[in-house]
Write a protein that holds these residues in place. Structure first.
Motif, PDB file in Angstrom:
ATOM      1  N   LYS A  12       0.686  -1.546  -0.296  1.00 20.23           N
ATOM      2  CA  LYS A  12       0.065  -0.333   0.188  1.00 20.23           C
ATOM      3  C   LYS A  12       0.671   0.999  -0.243  1.00 20.23           C
ATOM      4  O   LYS A  12       0.552   2.234  -0.744  1.00 20.23           O
ATOM      5  CB  LYS A  12      -1.071  -0.301   1.397  1.00 20.23           C
ATOM      6  N   ALA A  13       1.912   1.429   0.659  1.00 18.28           N
ATOM      7  CA  ALA A  13       2.779   2.538   1.169  1.00 18.28           C
ATOM      8  C   ALA A  13       3.690   2.629  -0.539  1.00 18.28           C
ATOM      9  O   ALA A  13       4.046   3.857  -1.246  1.00 18.28           O
ATOM     10  CB  ALA A  13       4.244   2.214   1.532  1.00 18.28           C
ATOM     11  N   ILE A  14       3.795   1.148  -0.829  1.00 24.24           N
ATOM     12  CA  ILE A  14       3.935   1.178  -1.679  1.00 24.24           C
ATOM     13  C   ILE A  14       3.817   1.869  -3.431  1.00 24.24           C
ATOM     14  O   ILE A  14       4.129   2.283  -4.059  1.00 24.24           O
ATOM     15  CB  ILE A  14       5.253   0.656  -2.427  1.00 24.24           C
ATOM     16  N   SER A  15       2.621   1.693  -3.534  1.00 19.63           N
ATOM     17  CA  SER A  15       1.379   1.881  -4.488  1.00 19.63           C
ATOM     18  C   SER A  15       0.795   3.265  -4.485  1.00 19.63           C
ATOM     19  O   SER A  15       0.642   4.023  -5.816  1.00 19.63           O
ATOM     20  CB  SER A  15      -0.006   1.674  -4.013  1.00 19.63           C
ATOM     21  N   ILE A  16       1.557   4.277  -3.551  1.00 19.92           N
ATOM     22  CA  ILE A  16       0.791   5.625  -3.274  1.00 19.92           C
ATOM     23  C   ILE A  16       2.743   6.566  -3.866  1.00 19.92           C
ATOM     24  O   ILE A  16       2.220   7.250  -4.232  1.00 19.92           O
ATOM     25  CB  ILE A  16       1.473   6.093  -1.278  1.00 19.92           C
ATOM     26  N   LEU A  17       3.560   5.388  -3.063  1.00 25.88           N
ATOM     27  CA  LEU A  17       5.161   6.523  -3.991  1.00 25.88           C
ATOM     28  C   LEU A  17       5.475   6.027  -5.335  1.00 25.88           C
ATOM     29  O   LEU A  17       5.617   7.304  -5.819  1.00 25.88           O
ATOM     30  CB  LEU A  17       6.600   5.733  -3.341  1.00 25.88           C
ATOM     31  N   LEU A  18       4.659   5.299  -5.578  1.00 24.55           N
ATOM     32  CA  LEU A  18       5.562   5.054  -7.012  1.00 24.55           C
ATOM     33  C   LEU A  18       4.446   6.156  -8.057  1.00 24.55           C
ATOM     34  O   LEU A  18       4.300   6.247  -8.636  1.00 24.55           O
ATOM     35  CB  LEU A  18       4.785   3.174  -7.406  1.00 24.55           C
ATOM     36  N   ALA A  19       2.894   7.092  -8.165  1.00 23.17           N
ATOM     37  CA  ALA A  19       2.002   7.100  -8.178  1.00 23.17           C
ATOM     38  C   ALA A  19       2.270   8.610  -8.034  1.00 23.17           C
ATOM     39  O   ALA A  19       2.278   9.582  -8.718  1.00 23.17           O
ATOM     40  CB  ALA A  19       1.158   6.843  -7.637  1.00 23.17           C
ATOM     41  N   ASN A  20       3.469   8.899  -6.285  1.00 31.64           N
ATOM     42  CA  ASN A  20       3.635  10.250  -6.421  1.00 31.64           C
ATOM     43  C   ASN A  20       5.518  10.314  -5.246  1.00 31.64           C
ATOM     44  O   ASN A  20       6.176   9.437  -5.003  1.00 31.64           O
ATOM     45  CB  ASN A  20       2.911  10.332  -4.891  1.00 31.64           C
ATOM     46  N   ASP A  21       5.112  11.421  -5.874  1.00 26.68           N
ATOM     47  CA  ASP A  21       7.069  12.219  -5.212  1.00 26.68           C
ATOM     48  C   ASP A  21       7.004  11.944  -3.794  1.00 26.68           C
ATOM     49  O   ASP A  21       6.439  12.147  -2.786  1.00 26.68           O
ATOM     50  CB  ASP A  21       7.394  13.052  -5.763  1.00 26.68           C
ATOM     51  N   GLY A  22       8.780  11.553  -3.711  1.00 23.02           N
ATOM     52  CA  GLY A  22       8.603  12.279  -1.544  1.00 23.02           C
ATOM     53  C   GLY A  22       8.824  10.442  -1.552  1.00 23.02           C
ATOM     54  O   GLY A  22       8.618   9.535  -1.562  1.00 23.02           O
ATOM     55  N   SER A  23       8.590  10.489   0.311  1.00 24.31           N
ATOM     56  CA  SER A  23       9.003   9.843   0.631  1.00 24.31           C
ATOM     57  C   SER A  23       7.957   9.305   1.496  1.00 24.31           C
ATOM     58  O   SER A  23       6.791  10.071   1.404  1.00 24.31           O
ATOM     59  CB  SER A  23       9.983   9.862   2.664  1.00 24.31           C
TER      60      SER A  23
END
Length: 279
Positions: free
Chosen positions: A104-115
């Motif tokens: 779930k965390a990586i799904s956010i980060l692969l679509a958005n920048d940052g940490s």
């Protein structure tokens, strides 16, 4: 009385459903995915049937199998940076709550920048996260049907709650055959996590009539089958009921809340890296 109830996940329970993982990905228009799992599941050979299903359906994939218990912000950031330019269309996650929360965390980060630390809170991500297909291998967290990801902030030693309806898996595939080899210790600790989800979903102050009904049924299922599932791995009926109980408990607390036991357990886990079910 006013309340809202949300379930974004399609649930398919079927013995051997892992053999259809590639077909499910195709049905969700996903041709290149990132598999997220842990080393124990990979070394146990539980992915072999899934690999074949992907191959048979012409699904290509990258793979991240370094998920740890109590997933860490640093690992999520590392994985996202590693696969950011791989043209990943979605995520297939196989494992317990740690693997699914990491996905779930990586799904956010692969679509958005940052940490991932930038997305603590409710629905912070400006761009829709990548879709997730989940295959749980434990009967415990219910993460396969919730829109919460609990990630350890390693610098500050506490567990962040990242909530977003868009990170709820699109499909959850429940296969009782995958829990047959679960070590007794893990079956017991994850089962206690599921039971606590159900009890706290029922007793918390923001419960609602639908979550109450699900929580009570989850309590019945888990109390009636946890010991049988832990001590009798050949008891398929008990393992099946535990998978269902865990999932229903996840739906219940996802639409109500947990309470003080979870607050204490997450504090302990953030400080001492204690397995969540044990805490």
């Amino acid at each position: 009385m006013e309340f809202q109830f949300l379930l974004s996940t399609k649930v398919i329970m079927k013995k051997g459903i892992r053999f259809e993982a590639g077909k499910v990905l195709r049905e969700n228009l996903l041709e290149h995915v990132l598999i997220i799992t842990d080393r124990g599941i990979k070394s146990a050979g539980l992915l072999e049937d899934i690999y074949k299903s992907l191959q048979d359906n012409d699904i290509t994939f990258d793979e991240y199998y370094d998920v740890k218990p109590n997933p860490r912000d640093t690992d999520c950031d590392f994985a996202a940076n590693k696969f950011r330019n791989k043209k990943i269309e979605g995520i297939l996650t196989i494992g317990g709550g740690s693997a699914i929360d990491t996905a779930k965390a990586i799904s956010i980060l692969l679509a958005n920048d940052g940490s991932i630390k930038d997305y603590e809170g409710i629905s912070v991500a400006p761009i829709d996260p990548l879709p997730i297909i989940s295959i749980p291998t434990t009967a415990g967290t219910g993460s396969e049907v919730t829109f919460w990801s609990i990630i350890t902030d390693t610098k500050n030693e506490y567990k962040m709650a990242i909530g977003d309806p868009r990170i709820a898996p699109k499909v959850a595939l429940l296969d009782t055959e995958l829990t047959a080899s679960l070590p007794a210790f893990i079956a017991a600790s994850t089962g206690m996590d599921a039971l606590t989800h159900a009890i706290e979903a029922y007793t918390c102050k923001v419960a609602n009539p639908i979550s109450d009904g699900m929580a009570l049924h989850a309590i019945r299922l888990i109390c009636g089958n946890l010991e049988k599932a832990v001590y009798g791995k050949d008891n398929e009926s008990a393992r099946e009921n535990m998978l269902i109980g865990s999932l229903i408990a996840g739906i219940a607390f996802g639409n109500a809340d947990t309470a003080s036991v979870h607050c204490v357990a997450e504090a302990i886990g953030g400080l001492y890296d204690t397995p969540h079910g044990v805490a």
